[in-house]
Design an enzyme around this catalytic site. Structure first.
Site, short mmCIF file in Angstrom:
data_model
loop_
_atom_site.label_atom_id
_atom_site.label_comp_id
_atom_site.label_asym_id
_atom_site.label_seq_id
_atom_site.Cartn_x
_atom_site.Cartn_y
_atom_site.Cartn_z
N PRO A 447 -73.18 -30.63 -102.30
CA PRO A 447 -71.45 -29.72 -102.42
C PRO A 447 -71.08 -28.75 -102.95
CG PRO A 447 -72.67 -31.94 -103.92
CD PRO A 447 -73.94 -31.25 -103.14
N CYS A 448 -69.89 -27.80 -102.41
CA CYS A 448 -69.63 -26.99 -102.98
C CYS A 448 -68.34 -26.91 -103.69
CB CYS A 448 -69.57 -25.68 -102.11
SG CYS A 448 -71.50 -25.22 -101.34
#
Ligand code: SAH
Length: 827
Positions: A447-448
């Protein structure tokens, strides 16, 4: 409309780099793309001439036939723009040797620098042709080497050595006088790290171990070319099939492979990958999975009882892996990869301790003596919640039930070496944790959150310094540590848009730096048989010993939604424009959910019976039992056939009353409520001339946020879906405030199961946690059919069955509803 890839687009992920490259080239650039090209200024005083006799005409005509064909005058005026017409310079004769400025001699196949204009680094090429044109000018054809900065990786040059270049397929013709200097470029196999090679890379001008191919920004090991050549003669070549593969083909046995699912969520990605791999004859099993969300872990555990699920952060998981390897080395289960020995680990010494078992494992607490019966678990972090991070072991105390197991820091157990040894030996045998070299495939999407469009504090300059994007580093560090054969990374398309694709470029750069082959693409989930568009970014990595997987071409028509980042448009996995393929019809909401029982806003049951038979092939397939979908991959024989998680997010009374007032027809939304005016600019306002309609609670029927959403231009708040529609993207939230999520005929939002169907989860997949958590797990997932299509491509590559060098693969007929053990192309 089918998803199409624009042909010869002016832009793609490589535009900047490749146009740089092409700038030096002649106007007649014989390249794959048609970006503007500039003529390189030939130094006026550079004298170039050919040496020796020309190549005999018959040989030259065989090698370069196009240069000797008479130019055909077009009969009718071409509709193509003048620039699109590829002009081939006609040759008088070809040569093998040339001399420039009376001092630099060049032979065919030599590598050389080519003038790049003032202030620019010279270009690097292999000379693949030298000839005198019919116009009397002298030419050579360059096949270009790309520097890392010229590839999709771009200027993240800290990652890749300046001496490393990538051979491309891009060729064009230039005037002989633009050759600057002969170069020595060492062509080596990827990952060849013998002492001689390392020494040779120091003395050569450049070295090259991979091809860089523009389609899907592919980095492929050089040796792969030879493999491909071998495979071209037959559909499924046996030449390239390993002995193992031959043996398994002979016995009809499936190949086995292990998968680690990082940031696994409820496990959609790995579920799909395993399904697809199985259809390609690869028994891929999710052996390990990691997620820091306990509910998601519970879901995965339930649906994959054979998987070792770890409820940990990925960063702690990596630390755990490193400690686990040390323990395995300490107990001589594994050789030490570097000279670092682990004789004295956590106070445990290798001296054999023949002490009395009970004594060695005593632990005193409040004066009472506890004895360690055995070690039953291992973790990293602070599982005991004592604000002390480190490696912990779970202890079963003698005379106590598992209920009383506790986590203990390993340092405190140094006198229990024998018990720890038993645990590690057993854990090593049963592979409770992966070890470097022991994993076939790593999948997952780090996840960014730092790239999300909603995040106003995005760090565009140094995206990796934003803690919210840190997981990309962690992910790549895990890959670096484990060195799996294959990597499949998934992410949102924003990864390509944000900061000019910095994070995606970094991901490719890291893979290439670690000597992985790699290929990147964007896939629309709907194109694999869903009533949802959902475009996502996927990145393959494969060790040099493996075949780089292809991207599976769409099987279904799809309703296009949203925007594709222009620069990477050509990375879209789709048929080229103009290609006529018979795709299956696009799926609509009705095809996907019409068979589900009616439920109310207040429905709470986690399980219920179906009340109708399936009405479409999609429904038939999605309702199959686990053993019918997975065949030999599961041991479970499910008896009951019930419907899980078919309940909606329960709306509060106000929202429920609003939903009840949205008409049951196509396109209905909050704008159908009384007391609103829509201006000519499509902006909605509250009609001040009439009294505001109130709900029973006294709150207004039309809430402010609905009117203000996207400055009054949106029709999404309280939008009702219709049977003949699709959704853009299933998200993690189910509130009807800013998305169209109300059921066509029932006064409620789509249920968890309906969202799960839109994501292609099989109905047997049961979710755990509070309702909102279940929606999150579903919305976060990689759509199962996409993962399944990718799993098929992986299986084909893993088995060495990839044919030709096409980056794309056509899936078997009827793939979306194909079951294992049924007649298929491969069965
Ligand atoms: N691939 C999954 C979806 C994953 S969504 C599927 O197809 O079902 C991303 C997941 O990352 C979430 O479940 C979230 O809990 C998890 N996550 C976020 N940060 C994490 C971290 N630092 N370590 C481990 N998991 C993390």
């Amino acid at each position: 409309m089918a998803l199409k890839r624009m042909r010869a687009s002016k832009k793609d992920g490589d535009t900047k780099s490749s146009s740089n490259l092409r700038k030096r080239a002649s106007k007649r650039a014989n390249t794959a793309k048609d970006e503007p090209v500039e003529m390189v200024e030939v130094q006026e005083n550079s004298i170039a001439r050919f040496l020796d006799e020309p190549i005999p005409e018959s040989e030259a005509k065989t090698l370069w036939p196009d240069r000797y064909k008479p130019i055909e005058k077009p009969k009718a005026p071409s509709r193509k723009k003048k620039d699109d017409v590829e002009e081939i310079i006609q040759a008088r004769c070809h040569f093998r040797r040339a001399i420039v400025d009376e001092c630099h001699t060049y032979e065919l196949n030599d590598d050389a620098y080519v003038q790049a204009g003032e202030g620019n680094n010279p270009f690097i090429c292999k000379i693949v042709e030298m000839f005198e044109g019919a116009n009397g000018k002298l030419y050579f054809t360059a096949q270009w080497f790309y520097r890392a900065a010229d590839t999709v990786i771009g200027k993240l040059n800290v990652l890749i050595s300046n001496k490393r270049v990538f051979f491309s397929e891009v060729r064009d013709t230039n005037e002989l006088g633009t050759l600057v200097k002969k170069l020595e470029i060492l062509m080596i196999s990827l990952n060849e790290n013998t002492e001689e090679t390392i020494a040779a890379t120091k003395t050569c001008d450049y070295y090259c171990d991979m091809n860089y191919l523009l389609p899907y920004s592919t980095f492929e090991a050089l040796q792969h070319d030879t493999k491909i050549a071998l495979s071209e003669s037959s559909t499924i070549s046996s030449d390239i099939v390993s002995e193992d593969e031959e043996a398994s083909q002979a016995t009809g046995a499936q190949r086995e492979a292990t998968l680690l699912d990082l940031y696994c969520g409820c496990g959609a990605m790995s579920t799909g990958l395993c399904m697809g791999a199985q259809l390609a004859g690869l028994n891929l099993a999710t052996k390990w999975a990691v997620d820091m969300n306990a509910h998601a872990c519970k879901s995965l555990e339930h649906n994959h009882p054979e998987t070792q699920v770890r409820n940990l952060s990925a960063e702690d998981f990596l630390l755990l892996l490193k400690e686990w390897e040390k323990l395995c080395i300490h107990f001589s289960l594994r050789k030490c990869p570097n000279s670092e020995e682990h004789n004295n680990l956590y106070g445990m010494t290798i001296v054999e301790d023949n002490e009395d078992g009970s004594k060695e494992s005593d632990n005193e607490d409040d004066g009472e003596v506890f004895t360690v019966e055995k070690i039953v678990g291992i973790s990293f972090g602070d599982p005991k919640m004592i604000k002390k991070r480190g490696l912990y072991l779970k202890v079963r105390w003698l005379g106590y039930e598992p209920l009383h197991d506790t986590w203990e820091p390993i340092e405190g157990l140094s006198n229990c070496r024998e018990k720890i040894k038993e645990f590690v030996e057993h854990g090593y045998e049963s592979c409770i944790l992966p070890l470097p070299g022991g994993v076939d495939v790593v999948c997952g999407g780090p996840p960014c959150q730092g790239i999300s469009g909603h995040n106003r504090h995005r760090n565009e300059e140094q995206p990796l310094e934003d803690e919210k994007n840190m997981q990309l580093l962690v992910y790549m560090n895990i890959v670096e540590f484990l060195k799996p054969k294959y990597v499949l990374m998934e992410n949102v398309v924003d990864m390509l848009k944000f900061a000019k694709g910095y994070l995606a470029r970094y991901a490719v750069g890291r893979l290439v730096q670690m000597n992985y082959q790699s290929r990147m693409g964007m896939m629309a989930a709907g194109a694999y048989g869903l009533a949802q568009f959902r475009m996502r970014f996927f990145l393959w990595g494969a060790l040099s010993s493996e075949m780089l997987p292809q991207f599976p071409l769409p099987t279904h028509d799809v309703v296009m939604r949203g925007v594709i980042p222009v620069e990477f448009e050509r990375n879209t996995v789709a048929y080229d424009e103009g290609h006529t393929v018979k795709l299956a019809d696009k799926l609509l909401l009705k095809d996907v959910i019409s068979d589900l029982p009616a439920v109310a806003n207040s429905e709470l049951r986690d399980e219920m019976r179906y009340d109708k038979d399936p009405e479409t092939p999609f429904q038939q397939f999605i309702r199959l039992r686990k053993d019918e979908v997975l065949g030999s991959l599961t041991k479970s024989k499910s008896k009951k056939h019930v419907l899980y998680d078919h309940h909606p997010l329960k709306l509060n009374i106000d929202d429920y009353q609003r939903v009840c007032r949205v008409p049951k027809r196509k396109g209905a939304n909050f704008r159908d409520f009384p007391g609103l005016i829509v201006g000519p600019d499509n902006v909605v306002h509250i009609d001040e001339s009439v009294e505001r309609v109130k709900l029973e609670s006294g709150n207004p029927l039309v809430p402010e946020y609905a009117v203000n959403f996207v400055r009054g231009t949106s029709s999404k708040p309280f939008g009702r879906l219709w049977w003949d529609e699709t959704v853009p993207t299933v998200v993690t939230r189910a509130e009807p405030h800013n998305q169209v999520i109300i059921h066509p005929q029932q006064d409620r939002v789509l249920s968890i199961r309906e969202n799960a169907r839109l994501q292609g989860f099989p109905d047997y997949y049961k979710l755990f946690g509070p309702t909102k958590q279940k929606y999150t797990q579903v919305g976060n997932a990689v759509a199962v059919p996409v993962a399944k299509a990718l799993g098929y491509a992986l299986g084909i590559a893993f088995r060495g069955l990839t044919v030709g060098d096409d980056p794309l693969l056509t899936l078997p007929e009827g793939f979306a509803t194909l079951k294992p053990n049924l007649p298929s192309e491969l069965a």
